[in-house]
Write a protein that holds these residues in place. Structure first.
Motif, PDB file in Angstrom:
ATOM      1  N   PHE A  77      29.219 -48.468   2.630  1.00 51.73           N
ATOM      2  CA  PHE A  77      30.355 -48.558   3.405  1.00 51.73           C
ATOM      3  C   PHE A  77      31.573 -49.629   3.707  1.00 51.73           C
ATOM      4  CE2 PHE A  77      32.334 -48.458   7.866  1.00 51.73           C
ATOM      5  CZ  PHE A  77      33.055 -47.011   8.300  1.00 51.73           C
TER       6      PHE A  77
ATOM      7  N   VAL B 291      32.535 -44.269  12.674  1.00 50.84           N
ATOM      8  CA  VAL B 291      31.248 -44.544  12.969  1.00 50.84           C
ATOM      9  C   VAL B 291      30.345 -44.782  14.401  1.00 50.84           C
ATOM     10  CG1 VAL B 291      30.244 -44.659  10.389  1.00 50.84           C
ATOM     11  CG2 VAL B 291      30.572 -46.789  12.017  1.00 50.84           C
TER      12      VAL B 291
ATOM     13  N   ILE C 287      29.211 -42.479   6.511  1.00 51.29           N
ATOM     14  CA  ILE C 287      29.447 -42.499   8.073  1.00 51.29           C
ATOM     15  C   ILE C 287      28.356 -41.262   7.958  1.00 51.29           C
ATOM     16  CG2 ILE C 287      30.494 -40.455   9.215  1.00 51.29           C
ATOM     17  CD1 ILE C 287      33.246 -42.368   8.254  1.00 51.29           C
TER      18      ILE C 287
ATOM     19  N   ILE D 107      24.699 -43.078   7.917  1.00 53.38           N
ATOM     20  CA  ILE D 107      24.579 -43.453   9.543  1.00 53.38           C
ATOM     21  C   ILE D 107      24.039 -42.472  10.456  1.00 53.38           C
ATOM     22  CG2 ILE D 107      25.620 -45.027  11.542  1.00 53.38           C
ATOM     23  CD1 ILE D 107      27.360 -45.894   8.879  1.00 53.38           C
ATOM     24  N   LYS D 108      25.189 -41.201  10.310  1.00 50.87           N
ATOM     25  CA  LYS D 108      25.272 -40.399  11.912  1.00 50.87           C
ATOM     26  C   LYS D 108      23.633 -39.734  11.556  1.00 50.87           C
ATOM     27  CE  LYS D 108      26.940 -35.785  13.371  1.00 50.87           C
ATOM     28  NZ  LYS D 108      26.949 -34.455  13.234  1.00 50.87           N
TER      29      LYS D 108
END
Length: 793
Positions: A260, A385, A231, A234-235
């Motif tokens: 993930f 997400v 997460i 991805i951020k």
């Protein structure tokens, strides 16, 4: 025994179980029989091996005493939890581990076999030294340094999917002991270290290498934080700049999604949603793909989705999961989106709507080549997400809108980069006034005391060339009309056909010699209002005439509703000339701006015109000198000669061999220019300065005094001026550029016929030297300094 460390460190690592064994020494004196018995058992097992207390640096002894060490660590590493806990004994800030739990051993075995050694992520060797120093400062010197940072192992699983483990150290069984190399530190020394974290040499001076011994061991407790880490990754990926342009963005994002979902077969794609047209659009960028669109760039949502997926994504903004693509394809008789997915070998998929407050922005596509790998259950993992993806898409759309605005600003308005600073200042003032509660207005932008330069390369006799093209097209079209009407007359002998034939012939006679705008429009209206309705009647009532009409209509251009052959050749020739000439001066402008910033605009008509303004008020942080004006005049003359040569080489390739004629206006008085908000362009300011605009608009149509000869002529560079000093200046430039191969040397000075509102103008006409393709044409731009150097030489 003192071990030899391969990495330079303030700590000498000594593996010892003394501090733990001292706990058992105390336990052996306990009144609790169970604790006493267990302690006696452990101490008895260790007794034959005093090095386990004294400490050793030879890591091979860890394997030699493996069974005894397991007994010593019996309470620390519970056999009951060994299959669940991820745990090992190790040395601090080192990759040496031992007595690992069964689960940790399995993780390492799955990675690369028994030989895999995990390494801590993102811990540079220099920082490792400083981290060890902070531990010493805290434990030995009694200072309080806070340099705690999360430590991680990155270990691939059996499928190659990267898993991430957070490391938490238990240092209860460690001791930090000084050696003879240790130093006494004062508060001043510590203060100096606090201000110089990255100065490794300073840290080594205050706390030398091997000045302390780290005796004991630490317990490394590890926790699988792959989901949380994914997460975070991805951020980070989504908030970074230049996401679309980055070659590794999708590749890195895909690896993160694999971790993930713990699925090595997963692939990811995106599609954008256009609410105005209710369609999906492909996103441009390195590695971007869409499994919904497959090979298409756009597709209506009603065609790309089935009714259920349409309702889920567009109406409900909910996930749409397909656990078995083949089963759904068969049940739906091969409708979309199952057909596209099956064609791509996809077995399961999740479509996640990227939506903001009920407004669909796009769709995240996750697909797998395994049946049931993606489903409605694990689709819910995306809840963590999706907010980041939504935020990234919103930001990306805002950036795209800003980029569009910038392109429009660059391509469609005249706020040139040289004066952008002044508009920026005014915009900042506007915002400040607005924030302070005022009613701001955009103040007019004016630049005073600037010197104008104007030049044009005009397509010679463009009106005559266009009229000739129109005349030929209309003659052909009217002749074709005549043929159809004659065929109709011969079949039906209706008087109305004869009357139409008469009027067609009358129009042909009227434009045989020449054509003007009124006759062109009259013929166009005649064809549209009277001929075409009759032809539509022919198509419905007579099959023989229908074929003739269809053939006629096939030759008609849909955009102009007329025959468009010679005019197309003319228009394309003009467009090509303008494109080539504009590209050249735009390219040369880069060099000119580097010499000294100035305002520049150019626009295409029947040819290319340009305006330049130079002066102190144009520049923000620079000082103007008249030499820069001289330099820009010389640059302009040279570049216009290059544009003439560009046209000379292009002319044989044109469908209509158009000629061009060049003109430069020299105006030696400074003036003011004002940005006209209504027209979004600069214009001269004031009645007196308006004389400059009057001259610009009228001189290219003027004649040589005492003759019927037009001032501008193909092959000649015409320089219009009013002052003798301007004449001498440009004659000097021409002589200089003749030596560089731009002019032949033939020069004449003429007086202009009186132009309405303007008198006393003269012109230099210099013959341009044209180069063939075989000539080595230099792209070097000559400056005013080059001219001065040549004259002085």
């Amino acid at each position: 025994m003192i071990p030899k460390s391969e990495k330079e460190s303030p700590l000498l690592q000594v593996i010892s179980f003394d501090k733990l064994l001292r706990r058992y020494d105390a336990m052996a004196q306990s009144d609790d029989d169970f604790l006493k018995t267990k302690a006696d058992w452990i101490l008895k097992a260790q007794a034959p091996y005093p090095e386990l207390r004294e400490g050793f640096g030879d890591v091979s002894l860890l394997n030699k005493h493996k069974e005894i060490i397991e007994i010593v660590l019996h309470d620390v590493f519970s056999n009951v939890l060994t299959d669940n806990e991820i745990k090992a004994a190790s040395l601090p800030f080192d990759d040496i581990i031992f007595n690992a739990s069964a689960r940790f051993k399995k993780i390492l075995a799955n990675a690369r076999g028994d030989g895999f050694v995990p390494e801590m992520r993102n811990m540079p060797e220099g920082q490792m030294y400083i981290v060890a120093c902070t531990v010493i400062l805290n434990s030995h010197y009694g200072f309080h340094f806070d340099f705690k940072r999360p430590l991680f192992y990155d270990i691939p699983d059996a499928n190659g999917v990267m898993r991430h483990y957070r490391i938490l150290y238990n240092a209860d069984f460690m001791e930090i002991l000084p050696t003879e190399k240790s130093k006494q530190l004062t508060q001043a020394d510590v203060d100096e270290l606090l201000d110089n974290f990255n100065d490794v040499a300073l840290w080594k001076d205050k706390i030398p290498p091997h000045s302390f011994i780290a005796k004991g061991f630490v317990i490394s407790n590890m926790f699988d934080v792959t989901v949380e880490h994914s997460i975070s990754e991805i951020k980070s990926s989504l908030i970074s700049n230049n996401r679309r342009e980055g070659n590794n963005f999708m590749e890195n994002l895909l690896e993160t999604f694999k971790s993930f979902f713990n699925l090595p077969s997963i692939r990811a794609g995106f599609v954008e949603y256009d609410p105005k047209k209710n369609r999906f659009e492909r996103i441009c960028g390195a590695g971007m793909q869409s499994f919904i669109l497959q090979d298409k760039d756009v597709e209506p949502c009603t065609e790309a989705l089935c009714q259920k997926s349409y309702e889920k994504l567009l109406n409900d903004n909910d996930y749409f999961a397909i656990s078995d693509v083949d089963r759904n394809y068969k049940m739906s008789n091969g409708i979309q989106p199952y057909k596209n997915l099956k064609d791509q070998g996809i077995k399961s998929a999740i479509f996640a709507p990227i939506a903001d407050d009920g407004r669909l922005l796009g769709v995240l596509e996750l697909v797998s080549s395994e049946v049931n790998a993606l489903n409605s259950v694990n689709a819910n993992k995306l809840e963590g997400v999706m907010p980041f993806i939504v935020s990234a898409v919103i930001r990306s759309k805002a950036e795209e809108e800003n980029r569009i605005d910038a392109i429009i600003q660059n391509e469609c308005t005249s706020v040139h980069e040289s004066v952008y600073w002044r508009f920026e200042e005014e915009a900042q003032r506007f915002i400040k006034d607005e924030l302070e509660g005022g009613q701001p207005t955009f103040t007019e932008i004016v630049f005073n005391d600037v010197y104008p330069l104007y030049g044009q390369i005009d397509i010679k006799d463009s009106s005559q060339a266009r009229n000739l093209a129109v005349q030929r097209d209309l003659m052909i079209q009217l002749s074709e009309v005549n043929k159809i009407l004659t065929a109709a007359w011969e079949k039906g002998r209706l008087p109305v056909y004869e009357e139409l034939i008469f009027r067609v012939n009358d129009h042909i006679e009227g434009i045989k010699e020449s054509i003007d705008t009124s006759s062109e429009q009259a013929i166009f209206n005649f064809l549209l209002d009277e001929i075409h309705p009759v032809f539509n009647h022919f198509k419905k009532s007579d099959s023989g005439l229908k074929d003739l009409v269809v053939s006629y209509e096939a030759s008609i251009d849909m955009g102009t509703d007329s025959y468009y052959d010679h005019r197309r050749n003319y228009d394309e020739s003009v467009m090509l000339v303008n494109k080539k000439l504009a590209a050249l001066i735009d390219k040369r402008q880069v060099t000119a701006q580097a010499m000294f910033p100035h305002y520049f605009e150019r626009y295409k008509t029947d040819g290319v015109e340009h305006n330049m303004y130079i002066g102190d008020s144009i520049v923000d942080n620079d000082s103007f000198d008249p030499v820069y004006l001289n330099n820009l005049r010389l640059w302009q003359l040279q570049v216009m000669c290059e544009m003439e040569n560009t046209h000379y080489k292009l002319k044989p390739k044109l469908q209509v061999p158009l000629d061009v004629a060049s003109l430069i206006l020299v105006y030696n008085t400074s003036l003011s220019i004002r940005f006209r908000m209504d027209e979004k362009r600069f214009d001269v300011d004031g009645t007196y300065n308006a004389r400059y605009e009057v001259i610009k608009k009228r001189i290219d149509k003027s004649f040589v005094k005492g003759s019927s000869e037009r001032l501008t002529q193909p092959g000649k560079m015409v320089i219009v001026y009013s002052q003798k000093k301007d004449e001498l200046e440009y004659l000097r430039y021409i002589k200089f550029l003749k030596s560089k191969g731009y002019f032949t040397g033939k020069v004449e000075i003429v007086e202009l016929q009186g132009v309405q509102g303007v008198a006393g103008l003269k012109a230099i006409r210099a013959d341009i030297l044209y180069k063939s393709d075989g000539d080595a044409s230099s792209e070097k731009t000559y400056t005013y300094d080059d001219l001065m150097a040549e004259l002085e030489g």
